[in-house]
Design a protein around this motif. Structure first.
Motif, PDB file in Angstrom:
ATOM      1  N   THR A 153       0.847  -1.182   0.000  1.00 49.36           N
ATOM      2  CA  THR A 153       0.000   0.000   0.000  1.00 49.36           C
ATOM      3  C   THR A 153       0.891   1.243   0.000  1.00 49.36           C
ATOM      4  O   THR A 153       2.105   1.166   0.262  1.00 49.36           O
ATOM      5  N   VAL A 154       0.302   2.393  -0.274  1.00 54.69           N
ATOM      6  CA  VAL A 154       1.065   3.644  -0.246  1.00 54.69           C
ATOM      7  C   VAL A 154       1.617   3.888   1.157  1.00 54.69           C
ATOM      8  O   VAL A 154       2.762   4.332   1.324  1.00 54.69           O
ATOM      9  N   GLU A 155       0.827   3.583   2.180  1.00 56.38           N
ATOM     10  CA  GLU A 155       1.275   3.779   3.561  1.00 56.38           C
ATOM     11  C   GLU A 155       2.459   2.868   3.885  1.00 56.38           C
ATOM     12  O   GLU A 155       3.428   3.298   4.532  1.00 56.38           O
ATOM     13  N   GLU A 156       2.415   1.631   3.436  1.00 61.90           N
ATOM     14  CA  GLU A 156       3.540   0.719   3.664  1.00 61.90           C
ATOM     15  C   GLU A 156       4.783   1.191   2.922  1.00 61.90           C
ATOM     16  O   GLU A 156       5.908   1.114   3.452  1.00 61.90           O
ATOM     17  N   LEU A 228       3.182  11.965  -8.981  1.00 58.87           N
ATOM     18  CA  LEU A 228       3.074  10.830  -8.074  1.00 58.87           C
ATOM     19  C   LEU A 228       4.163  10.953  -7.017  1.00 58.87           C
ATOM     20  O   LEU A 228       5.320  11.244  -7.337  1.00 58.87           O
ATOM     21  N   SER A 229       3.821  10.735  -5.766  1.00 53.93           N
ATOM     22  CA  SER A 229       4.811  10.790  -4.698  1.00 53.93           C
ATOM     23  C   SER A 229       5.736   9.586  -4.777  1.00 53.93           C
ATOM     24  O   SER A 229       5.447   8.599  -5.466  1.00 53.93           O
ATOM     25  N   PHE A 230       6.848   9.656  -4.043  1.00 51.95           N
ATOM     26  CA  PHE A 230       7.751   8.513  -3.963  1.00 51.95           C
ATOM     27  C   PHE A 230       6.980   7.274  -3.505  1.00 51.95           C
ATOM     28  O   PHE A 230       7.136   6.186  -4.041  1.00 51.95           O
ATOM     29  N   ALA A 231       6.159   7.449  -2.472  1.00 47.86           N
ATOM     30  CA  ALA A 231       5.439   6.304  -1.914  1.00 47.86           C
ATOM     31  C   ALA A 231       4.481   5.697  -2.938  1.00 47.86           C
ATOM     32  O   ALA A 231       4.368   4.472  -3.049  1.00 47.86           O
ATOM     33  N   GLU A 232       3.782   6.534  -3.688  1.00 46.37           N
ATOM     34  CA  GLU A 232       2.857   6.019  -4.701  1.00 46.37           C
ATOM     35  C   GLU A 232       3.607   5.256  -5.795  1.00 46.37           C
ATOM     36  O   GLU A 232       3.179   4.187  -6.235  1.00 46.37           O
ATOM     37  N   PHE A 236       3.503   1.167  -6.670  1.00 47.33           N
ATOM     38  CA  PHE A 236       3.250   0.654  -8.022  1.00 47.33           C
ATOM     39  C   PHE A 236       4.312  -0.370  -8.416  1.00 47.33           C
ATOM     40  O   PHE A 236       3.997  -1.471  -8.899  1.00 47.33           O
ATOM     41  N   VAL A 237       5.583  -0.037  -8.211  1.00 46.91           N
ATOM     42  CA  VAL A 237       6.659  -0.955  -8.590  1.00 46.91           C
ATOM     43  C   VAL A 237       6.545  -2.268  -7.825  1.00 46.91           C
ATOM     44  O   VAL A 237       6.776  -3.352  -8.375  1.00 46.91           O
ATOM     45  N   SER A 238       6.167  -2.186  -6.541  1.00 51.01           N
ATOM     46  CA  SER A 238       6.115  -3.396  -5.715  1.00 51.01           C
ATOM     47  C   SER A 238       5.040  -4.370  -6.175  1.00 51.01           C
ATOM     48  O   SER A 238       5.031  -5.529  -5.743  1.00 51.01           O
ATOM     49  N   ARG A 239       4.134  -3.936  -7.039  1.00 48.63           N
ATOM     50  CA  ARG A 239       3.157  -4.859  -7.627  1.00 48.63           C
ATOM     51  C   ARG A 239       3.808  -5.745  -8.677  1.00 48.63           C
ATOM     52  O   ARG A 239       3.266  -6.787  -9.037  1.00 48.63           O
ATOM     53  N   HIS A 240       4.963  -5.330  -9.184  1.00 48.81           N
ATOM     54  CA  HIS A 240       5.627  -6.047 -10.274  1.00 48.81           C
ATOM     55  C   HIS A 240       6.980  -6.613  -9.874  1.00 48.81           C
ATOM     56  O   HIS A 240       7.407  -7.634 -10.423  1.00 48.81           O
TER      57      HIS A 240
END
Length: 300
Positions: A153-156, A228-232, A236-240
């Motif tokens: 998630t963005v928070e994570e 897009l923020s760093f977290a966002e 996104f990258v962590s989905r791939h």
């Protein structure tokens, strides 16, 4: 905190250093001077940068840094920049390098995976492919991670950012024209010299960026908040791609950086200095590398 990884001429083992007010202090020496040790002797040594910084989130280093802030700065722990080699503030052999590219027309971020083994430290020469007519560079702010991210998630993703540093992505434009963007960037990038923890770096939106070549300085327009923020982008990258502690993620190149370097006359043999508010200053000197041997046997 402001953390560095350095090599002293008296020891083959890289050392962890804390920077405060422009001065460097050896963590091992600071710890030796304490009445009570900060580390379990069976855990890891004071020189183990990866374990100390990324695996356990800077265990005990905040205590030492608080002492420096309070004025406890023993001369015996002081390190002198002229007598050391700056190393990347990460472990390139254990890192993944992710570089975002600017894509304002797209809703999803674009990125490519770089070559972390090509990472160089502050003040190192940068060997370019021998057929390049001139050097080029893309300037980014990079985040280094302290936690694993997998479909986050963005928070994570926000919590996973341990700190920030400066990243110079060197580009061989002739190689890019003939062989594509990956080979044009895989040969080298410069990172550091210090890793600034997220709490000390604060918001880097509108940070000033200054370039210097020779005696000429140019300041770029203040950084604007990205779409897009760093977290966002991390989420996104962590989905791939699974991201791990110690991985390096570069923001899209700062607008106007490459053009400013060219205007300042960046050339082989000239030193480029880049300063970013709250992240410090990094320097590098592009040079032409040697002609490589043939990659295949010539049939005779």
């Amino acid at each position: 905190m402001r953390l560095a990884r350095v090599l002293l001429p008296s020891s083959p083992v890289p050392r962890i250093a804390l920077e405060r007010d422009g001065c460097l202090y050896d963590v091992a020496e600071l710890e030796r001077r304490r009445d009570e040790p900060l580390l379990d002797e069976n855990s890891f040594t004071a020189e183990d940068f990866f374990a100390r910084v990324f695996s356990v989130g800077g265990a005990g280093l905040d205590v030492l840094d608080d002492g420096l802030c309070a004025g406890e700065r023993p001369t015996e722990a002081r390190l002198w920049p002229d007598e050391l080699l700056w190393l990347p503030p990460c472990l390139p052999e254990r890192a993944l390098l992710v570089q975002f590219v600017d894509a304002p027309e797209r809703e999803e971020p674009r990125y490519h995976l770089g070559n972390p083994r090509g990472l160089l430290g502050h003040q190192e020469s940068v060997p370019f492919p021998p057929n390049e007519p001139r050097p080029d560079v893309e300037i980014s702010i990079a985040a280094l991670l302290g936690d694993e991210l997998r479909a986050a998630t963005v928070e994570e993703a926000e919590r996973a950012i341990f700190g920030f540093t400066i990243l110079l992505g060197w580009v061989a434009r002739e190689q890019e024209r003939t062989s594509g963007p990956s080979r044009a960037r895989d040969f080298a990038a410069t990172i550091g010299p210090v890793l600034v923890t997220k709490d000390e770096a604060g918001s880097l939106d509108e940070a000033r960026v200054r370039l210097r070549v020779g005696g000429v300085i140019e300041e770029l327009a203040r950084l604007a908040a990205p779409a897009l923020s760093f977290a966002e982008s991390l989420a996104f990258v962590s989905r791939h791609v699974t991201l791990l502690p110690g991985d390096i993620v570069g923001a899209p190149p700062i607008e106007g950086g490459s053009e400013a370097a060219r205007r300042l006359g960046l050339a082989f043999g000239a030193t480029l200095e880049v300063a970013v508010d709250r992240l410090g200053k990094i320097a590098a000197r592009p040079v032409l590398g040697p002609e490589p041997p043939p990659y295949r046997r010539v049939k005779g």
